[in-house]
Write a protein that holds these residues in place. Structure first.
Motif, PDB file in Angstrom:
ATOM      1  N   ASP A  68      92.745 -15.642  -0.341  1.00  0.00           N
ATOM      2  CA  ASP A  68      91.971 -14.992  -1.384  1.00  0.00           C
ATOM      3  C   ASP A  68      92.776 -13.877  -2.027  1.00  0.00           C
ATOM      4  N   VAL A  69      92.363 -13.534  -3.236  1.00  0.00           N
ATOM      5  CA  VAL A  69      92.974 -12.447  -3.994  1.00  0.00           C
ATOM      6  C   VAL A  69      91.854 -11.567  -4.514  1.00  0.00           C
ATOM      7  N   GLY A  70      92.012 -10.274  -4.305  1.00  0.00           N
ATOM      8  CA  GLY A  70      91.027  -9.317  -4.796  1.00  0.00           C
ATOM      9  C   GLY A  70      91.644  -8.364  -5.800  1.00  0.00           C
ATOM     10  N   VAL A  71      90.841  -7.983  -6.791  1.00  0.00           N
ATOM     11  CA  VAL A  71      91.251  -7.002  -7.792  1.00  0.00           C
ATOM     12  C   VAL A  71      90.292  -5.820  -7.660  1.00  0.00           C
ATOM     13  N   PRO A  72      90.816  -4.664  -7.218  1.00  0.00           N
ATOM     14  CA  PRO A  72      89.948  -3.500  -7.025  1.00  0.00           C
ATOM     15  C   PRO A  72      89.264  -3.059  -8.316  1.00  0.00           C
ATOM     16  N   ILE A  73      87.966  -2.739  -8.204  1.00  0.00           N
ATOM     17  CA  ILE A  73      87.225  -2.221  -9.353  1.00  0.00           C
ATOM     18  C   ILE A  73      86.583  -0.877  -9.035  1.00  0.00           C
ATOM     19  N   VAL A  77      85.652  -1.534  -3.382  1.00  0.00           N
ATOM     20  CA  VAL A  77      84.979  -2.696  -3.962  1.00  0.00           C
ATOM     21  C   VAL A  77      85.988  -3.476  -4.810  1.00  0.00           C
ATOM     22  N   ALA A  78      85.963  -4.800  -4.683  1.00  0.00           N
ATOM     23  CA  ALA A  78      86.890  -5.644  -5.425  1.00  0.00           C
ATOM     24  C   ALA A  78      86.188  -6.910  -5.894  1.00  0.00           C
ATOM     25  N   ILE A  79      86.652  -7.429  -7.025  1.00  0.00           N
ATOM     26  CA  ILE A  79      86.291  -8.778  -7.467  1.00  0.00           C
ATOM     27  C   ILE A  79      87.265  -9.696  -6.744  1.00  0.00           C
ATOM     28  N   VAL A  80      86.758 -10.771  -6.128  1.00  0.00           N
ATOM     29  CA  VAL A  80      87.613 -11.616  -5.296  1.00  0.00           C
ATOM     30  C   VAL A  80      87.449 -13.086  -5.658  1.00  0.00           C
ATOM     31  N   GLY A  81      88.554 -13.814  -5.572  1.00  0.00           N
ATOM     32  CA  GLY A  81      88.549 -15.265  -5.710  1.00  0.00           C
ATOM     33  C   GLY A  81      89.063 -15.861  -4.408  1.00  0.00           C
ATOM     34  N   GLN A  82      88.457 -16.933  -3.939  1.00  0.00           N
ATOM     35  CA  GLN A  82      88.819 -17.478  -2.628  1.00  0.00           C
ATOM     36  C   GLN A  82      88.886 -18.995  -2.658  1.00  0.00           C
ATOM     37  N   PHE A  83      89.826 -19.542  -1.898  1.00  0.00           N
ATOM     38  CA  PHE A  83      89.915 -20.972  -1.638  1.00  0.00           C
ATOM     39  C   PHE A  83      90.029 -21.138  -0.137  1.00  0.00           C
ATOM     40  N   GLY A 110      84.097 -17.203  -6.077  1.00  0.00           N
ATOM     41  CA  GLY A 110      84.405 -15.875  -6.571  1.00  0.00           C
ATOM     42  C   GLY A 110      83.209 -14.979  -6.369  1.00  0.00           C
ATOM     43  N   GLY A 111      83.464 -13.677  -6.262  1.00  0.00           N
ATOM     44  CA  GLY A 111      82.365 -12.749  -6.067  1.00  0.00           C
ATOM     45  C   GLY A 111      82.858 -11.336  -5.848  1.00  0.00           C
ATOM     46  N   VAL A 112      82.104 -10.604  -5.039  1.00  0.00           N
ATOM     47  CA  VAL A 112      82.363  -9.186  -4.795  1.00  0.00           C
ATOM     48  C   VAL A 112      82.606  -8.962  -3.309  1.00  0.00           C
ATOM     49  N   ARG A 113      83.571  -8.095  -2.997  1.00  0.00           N
ATOM     50  CA  ARG A 113      83.881  -7.750  -1.608  1.00  0.00           C
ATOM     51  C   ARG A 113      83.952  -6.228  -1.457  1.00  0.00           C
ATOM     52  N   TRP A 114      83.331  -5.727  -0.379  1.00  0.00           N
ATOM     53  CA  TRP A 114      83.479  -4.320   0.001  1.00  0.00           C
ATOM     54  C   TRP A 114      84.368  -4.278   1.230  1.00  0.00           C
ATOM     55  N   THR A 115      85.362  -3.405   1.217  1.00  0.00           N
ATOM     56  CA  THR A 115      86.285  -3.262   2.334  1.00  0.00           C
ATOM     57  C   THR A 115      86.330  -1.809   2.782  1.00  0.00           C
ATOM     58  N   GLY A 116      86.156  -1.594   4.083  1.00  0.00           N
ATOM     59  CA  GLY A 116      86.340  -0.270   4.669  1.00  0.00           C
ATOM     60  C   GLY A 116      87.776  -0.167   5.170  1.00  0.00           C
ATOM     61  N   THR A 118      90.464   1.702   7.921  1.00  0.00           N
ATOM     62  CA  THR A 118      90.828   2.540   9.060  1.00  0.00           C
ATOM     63  C   THR A 118      92.348   2.447   9.162  1.00  0.00           C
ATOM     64  N   PRO A 119      92.981   3.238  10.019  1.00  0.00           N
ATOM     65  CA  PRO A 119      94.451   3.174  10.088  1.00  0.00           C
ATOM     66  C   PRO A 119      95.018   1.797  10.443  1.00  0.00           C
ATOM     67  N   SER A 120      94.295   0.976  11.203  1.00  0.00           N
ATOM     68  CA  SER A 120      94.890  -0.292  11.626  1.00  0.00           C
ATOM     69  C   SER A 120      94.055  -1.532  11.294  1.00  0.00           C
ATOM     70  N   LEU A 121      92.821  -1.359  10.808  1.00  0.00           N
ATOM     71  CA  LEU A 121      91.946  -2.492  10.517  1.00  0.00           C
ATOM     72  C   LEU A 121      91.218  -2.276   9.201  1.00  0.00           C
ATOM     73  N   SER A 122      90.820  -3.382   8.583  1.00  0.00           N
ATOM     74  CA  SER A 122      90.023  -3.304   7.352  1.00  0.00           C
ATOM     75  C   SER A 122      88.820  -4.226   7.469  1.00  0.00           C
ATOM     76  N   PRO A 123      87.663  -3.707   7.956  1.00  0.00           N
ATOM     77  CA  PRO A 123      86.462  -4.546   7.999  1.00  0.00           C
ATOM     78  C   PRO A 123      85.973  -4.796   6.575  1.00  0.00           C
ATOM     79  N   PHE A 124      85.375  -5.985   6.346  1.00  0.00           N
ATOM     80  CA  PHE A 124      84.887  -6.306   5.008  1.00  0.00           C
ATOM     81  C   PHE A 124      83.628  -7.155   5.071  1.00  0.00           C
ATOM     82  N   VAL A 125      82.856  -7.097   3.995  1.00  0.00           N
ATOM     83  CA  VAL A 125      81.721  -7.993   3.766  1.00  0.00           C
ATOM     84  C   VAL A 125      81.833  -8.471   2.326  1.00  0.00           C
ATOM     85  N   ASP A 126      81.408  -9.712   2.077  1.00  0.00           N
ATOM     86  CA  ASP A 126      81.483 -10.221   0.720  1.00  0.00           C
ATOM     87  C   ASP A 126      80.352 -11.189   0.411  1.00  0.00           C
TER      88      ASP A 126
END
Length: 168
Positions: A68-73, A77-83, A110-116, A118-126
């Protein structure tokens, strides 16, 4: 005489159309990523294990990947496309005869993703909207006895944890 029925033929197969859409999506994502500065790119690639269920029945698909590729907005928060693509195959020998079956699932969305962060991890929901392509077939003694495919609309509520390859 009885009226003649004209049967139309498909000159372009569904598999060819799906491959074309997949190639266009990958090239489009690549062009988008190359047009953005490195600091604005959010590209991920990963192994995928899927469990699909319907009406109480389910299937585990242990072999798959996603990109997937995300474009931060905005902040996180990012707009994301996924295969993504997954496959399940099984082979058995029954009374000395080989029986093989395979099932493939591909999704484009395609849709929206929120990413948190931390120093070593990035939890996300989309939340992604798109299409899912199912295909499968079976062979007995090397002869194809069944095959089919179907496209359906897709709504994906997802999440996970991304582990960056470079420091954030």
């Amino acid at each position: 005489t009885a009226p003649r029925r004209i049967v139309s033929q498909r000159f372009i197969s569904e598999a060819l159309v799906n491959r074309f859409v997949g190639v266009v999506a990958v090239v489009g994502v690549g062009l988008l990523a190359s047009a953005l500065p490195v600091s604005a790119q959010n590209v991920s690639f990963g192994y995928q294990y899927q469990h699909l269920s319907s009406g109480g029945d389910g299937i585990n698909m242990p072999g798959g990947f996603n990109v997937d590729v995300g474009v931060p907005i905005g902040s996180g928060v990012a707009i994301v496309g996924q295969f993504d693509w997954s496959r399940k195959s099984e082979s058995e020998v029954v009374l000395g005869t080989s029986v093989d079956a395979a099932f493939n699932v591909s999704t484009y969305g395609g849709g929206v993703r929120w990413t948190g962060h931390t120093p070593s991890l990035s939890p996300f929901v989309d939340v992604l909207f798109g299409a899912t392509h199912f295909s499968g077939g079976g062979n007995v003694a090397g002869i194809q006895v069944a095959s089919g495919s179907e496209n359906d609309a897709m709504l994906q509520l997802g999440g996970g944890v991304a582990v960056p390859l470079t420091p954030m």
